[in-house]
Design an enzyme around this catalytic site. Structure first.
Site, PDB file in Angstrom:
ATOM      1  N   LYS A 111       0.813  -1.220   0.000  1.00 34.55           N
ATOM      2  CA  LYS A 111       0.000   0.000   0.000  1.00 34.55           C
ATOM      3  C   LYS A 111       0.843   1.264   0.000  1.00 34.55           C
ATOM      4  O   LYS A 111       0.442   2.278  -0.557  1.00 34.55           O
ATOM      5  CB  LYS A 111      -0.969   0.011   1.195  1.00 34.55           C
ATOM      6  CG  LYS A 111      -2.094  -0.990   1.034  1.00 34.55           C
ATOM      7  CD  LYS A 111      -3.300  -0.637   1.884  1.00 34.55           C
ATOM      8  CE  LYS A 111      -4.407  -1.660   1.658  1.00 34.55           C
ATOM      9  NZ  LYS A 111      -5.519  -1.528   2.615  1.00 34.55           N
ATOM     10  N   LYS A 203      -5.171 -10.464  -6.724  1.00 35.51           N
ATOM     11  CA  LYS A 203      -6.423 -10.685  -6.006  1.00 35.51           C
ATOM     12  C   LYS A 203      -7.453  -9.626  -6.397  1.00 35.51           C
ATOM     13  O   LYS A 203      -7.098  -8.520  -6.803  1.00 35.51           O
ATOM     14  CB  LYS A 203      -6.181 -10.734  -4.492  1.00 35.51           C
ATOM     15  CG  LYS A 203      -6.114  -9.416  -3.823  1.00 35.51           C
ATOM     16  CD  LYS A 203      -5.961  -9.510  -2.314  1.00 35.51           C
ATOM     17  CE  LYS A 203      -5.776  -8.075  -1.852  1.00 35.51           C
ATOM     18  NZ  LYS A 203      -5.372  -7.851  -0.514  1.00 35.51           N
ATOM     19  N   LYS A 206     -10.650  -3.701  -4.126  1.00 41.49           N
ATOM     20  CA  LYS A 206     -11.477  -2.498  -4.229  1.00 41.49           C
ATOM     21  C   LYS A 206     -10.781  -1.427  -5.057  1.00 41.49           C
ATOM     22  O   LYS A 206     -11.439  -0.558  -5.626  1.00 41.49           O
ATOM     23  CB  LYS A 206     -11.730  -1.921  -2.823  1.00 41.49           C
ATOM     24  CG  LYS A 206     -12.586  -2.789  -1.909  1.00 41.49           C
ATOM     25  CD  LYS A 206     -12.537  -2.244  -0.463  1.00 41.49           C
ATOM     26  CE  LYS A 206     -13.260  -3.141   0.516  1.00 41.49           C
ATOM     27  NZ  LYS A 206     -12.791  -2.920   1.907  1.00 41.49           N
TER      28      LYS A 206
HETATM   29  P1  TYM Z   1     -10.814  -5.280   3.839  1.00 37.93           P
HETATM   30  O1  TYM Z   1     -11.782  -4.185   4.092  1.00 37.93           O
HETATM   31  O2  TYM Z   1      -9.746  -5.090   2.833  1.00 37.93           O
HETATM   32  O3  TYM Z   1     -11.598  -6.592   3.420  1.00 37.93           O
HETATM   33  C1  TYM Z   1     -12.701  -7.080   4.170  1.00 37.93           C
HETATM   34  C2  TYM Z   1     -12.652  -8.597   4.216  1.00 37.93           C
HETATM   35  O4  TYM Z   1     -12.697  -9.125   2.885  1.00 37.93           O
HETATM   36  C3  TYM Z   1     -11.623 -10.032   2.697  1.00 37.93           C
HETATM   37  N1  TYM Z   1     -11.174  -9.947   1.301  1.00 37.93           N
HETATM   38  C4  TYM Z   1     -11.126 -10.993   0.471  1.00 37.93           C
HETATM   39  N2  TYM Z   1     -11.446 -12.285   0.636  1.00 37.93           N
HETATM   40  C5  TYM Z   1     -11.290 -13.106  -0.436  1.00 37.93           C
HETATM   41  N3  TYM Z   1     -10.846 -12.679  -1.640  1.00 37.93           N
HETATM   42  C6  TYM Z   1     -10.504 -11.382  -1.846  1.00 37.93           C
HETATM   43  N4  TYM Z   1     -10.075 -10.970  -3.032  1.00 37.93           N
HETATM   44  C7  TYM Z   1     -10.646 -10.475  -0.759  1.00 37.93           C
HETATM   45  N5  TYM Z   1     -10.410  -9.144  -0.623  1.00 37.93           N
HETATM   46  C8  TYM Z   1     -10.737  -8.848   0.657  1.00 37.93           C
HETATM   47  C9  TYM Z   1     -10.545  -9.566   3.650  1.00 37.93           C
HETATM   48  O5  TYM Z   1      -9.637 -10.605   3.952  1.00 37.93           O
HETATM   49  C10 TYM Z   1     -11.368  -9.138   4.844  1.00 37.93           C
HETATM   50  O6  TYM Z   1     -11.680 -10.259   5.656  1.00 37.93           O
HETATM   51  N6  TYM Z   1      -7.629  -5.109   7.707  1.00 37.93           N
HETATM   52  C11 TYM Z   1      -8.968  -5.509   7.302  1.00 37.93           C
HETATM   53  C12 TYM Z   1     -10.071  -4.842   8.114  1.00 37.93           C
HETATM   54  C13 TYM Z   1      -9.946  -5.002   9.583  1.00 37.93           C
HETATM   55  C14 TYM Z   1     -10.145  -6.189  10.328  1.00 37.93           C
HETATM   56  C15 TYM Z   1      -9.962  -5.830  11.688  1.00 37.93           C
HETATM   57  C16 TYM Z   1     -10.467  -7.483   9.985  1.00 37.93           C
HETATM   58  C17 TYM Z   1      -9.640  -4.030  10.467  1.00 37.93           C
HETATM   59  N7  TYM Z   1      -9.666  -4.512  11.756  1.00 37.93           N
HETATM   60  C18 TYM Z   1     -10.084  -6.780  12.716  1.00 37.93           C
HETATM   61  C19 TYM Z   1     -10.573  -8.447  11.020  1.00 37.93           C
HETATM   62  C20 TYM Z   1     -10.394  -8.079  12.360  1.00 37.93           C
HETATM   63  C21 TYM Z   1      -9.156  -5.122   5.824  1.00 37.93           C
HETATM   64  O7  TYM Z   1      -8.521  -4.248   5.315  1.00 37.93           O
HETATM   65  O8  TYM Z   1     -10.187  -5.777   5.213  1.00 37.93           O
END
Ligand code: TYM
Length: 342
Positions: A111, A203, A206
């Site tokens: 990032k 992958k 967004k």
């Molecule tokens: P974020 O917002 O990027 O994504 C949300 C969730 O979606 C999953 N994900 C995917 N799963 C499968 N294939 C993909 N291409 C894909 N892209 C995203 C992510 O693994 C996630 O589960 N850091 C986290 C947010 C967060 C969080 C937390 C999660 C903040 N605090 C505490 C768990 C516990 C994030 O950026 O997710």
């Protein structure tokens, strides 16, 4: 006791990867666990956000949670910034985590890009806030996609080091051997890493500039159909078993998507499609995806049309989350040796 926590960033373009890798898992855990699902708006501002868009995206993620079947009465749905204990505990964790640990985080490297000196300090400390999100509720299980695995390992490292560093004080305050649990990641199902529809080595994300790389939860039937029909594949028919997908990332990805949407395994899907051409398989996938995602998209649209209701759900969830978070934070203050009002 067992508790689930997970979070989703309100950064727009909520997609099929978020749905299959995370949100469908959130839904299915509701019967076995007490669950806390958080719209992590403080994580979102680690990179620049337009304020009005951020507000809109917080409501959109909340609407997605509800539209997919998360029950905000039985469980807790809220946005992170309404519970200031997340930030408070993150500060303590900033003083527990080591710079060397954060330097190893691959997501930060991706990032921050080449101009790392110019990345925000928040982006660097992001995993420490994430550990606080989870541990402020002393959550035992965290459902996420594959890409969050390293962050959850850091969460365990932080919990363990806190438990070690303060072992004497933890025992003296009557918390026994360990204050924070070593949280277990739940990375399960056939779609823990959904790939871009344009490139089987990237992958689904967004932030991909090509909208054809992903299916958004807000896409209508026509967009879903177009994106699946244009999805990259190879020229071979589908194999008879999973081993035949090994060197075929695009085929493997579409099979995983189908299996996850159908609630089955890739092996079972291949039993039905062995020897089929992609054109036939894609038609079936379009029907399945439209049937599953169509109702979610329209329900999301209905919900975001009622922002007062969404905001009420978030405020109510935050009130309940805060009670748990405050009690943890009081204990942490005692353990660390801070003075607080009693
Ligand atoms: P974020 O917002 O990027 O994504 C949300 C969730 O979606 C999953 N994900 C995917 N799963 C499968 N294939 C993909 N291409 C894909 N892209 C995203 C992510 O693994 C996630 O589960 N850091 C986290 C947010 C967060 C969080 C937390 C999660 C903040 N605090 C505490 C768990 C516990 C994030 O950026 O997710």
């Amino acid at each position: 006791s067992q508790r689930v926590f997970s979070g989703v960033q309100p950064t727009g373009n909520l997609h099929l990867g978020n749905y299959l890798g995370a949100i469908t898992r959130f839904v299915s855990l509701q019967d076995q666990f007490d669950c806390i699902y958080c719209v992590v708006d403080m994580h979102a501002i680690t990179v620049a956000q337009d304020p009005a868009e951020l507000t809109r995206h917080i409501r959109e993620v909340t609407a997605a949670f509800l539209a997919c079947g998360i029950d905000p009465k039985r469980h807790i749905v809220f946005n992170q910034s309404q519970v200031s204990e997340h930030a408070e505990l993150a500060w303590v964790f900033n003083c527990v985590a080591r710079i060397g640990w954060l330097n190893r985080m691959t997501q930060f490297k991706e990032k921050a890009g080449k101009d790392r000196e110019n990345a925000s300090l928040g982006l660097y400390a992001y995993p420490s806030l994430m550990a606080a999100d989870i541990l402020v509720y002393r959550a035992t299980h965290v459902p996420v996609g594959e890409d969050q695995k390293q962050h959850l390992e850091l969460t365990r490292d932080v919990a363990q080091k806190f438990n070690n560093d303060f072992a004497t004080s933890i025992a003296a305050h009557g918390f026994g051997e360990a204050f924070f649990p070593l949280t277990e990641p739940l990375i399960q199902g056939p779609a823990t890493r959904v790939m871009s529809l344009r490139d089987g080595s990237k992958k689904m994300s967004k932030s991909d500039p090509s909208d054809y790389s992903r299916i958004n939860l807000t896409d209508g039937p026509d967009a879903i159909a177009q994106k699946i029909r244009r999805a990259k594949t190879d020229a071979e028919p589908l194999p008879g078993e999973e081993a035949g997908l090994a060197a075929r990332p695009e085929a493997d990805n579409l099979l995983g998507i189908y299996a996850a949407l159908a609630g089955t395994t890739k092996g079972a899907v291949l039993e039905d499609f062995a020897g089929a051409q992609f054109s036939a398989f894609k038609s079936a996938l379009v029907d399945l995806a439209v049937a599953k995602l169509g109702p979610i998209g329209s329900e999301m649209q209905r919900l975001v049309g009622d922002p007062a209701y969404i905001d009420q759900v978030l405020a109510d969830g935050a009130d309940r989350a805060r009670l748990i978070a405050r009690s943890t934070m009081d204990d942490v203050k005692d353990i660390v040796g801070f003075i607080r009002k009693r």
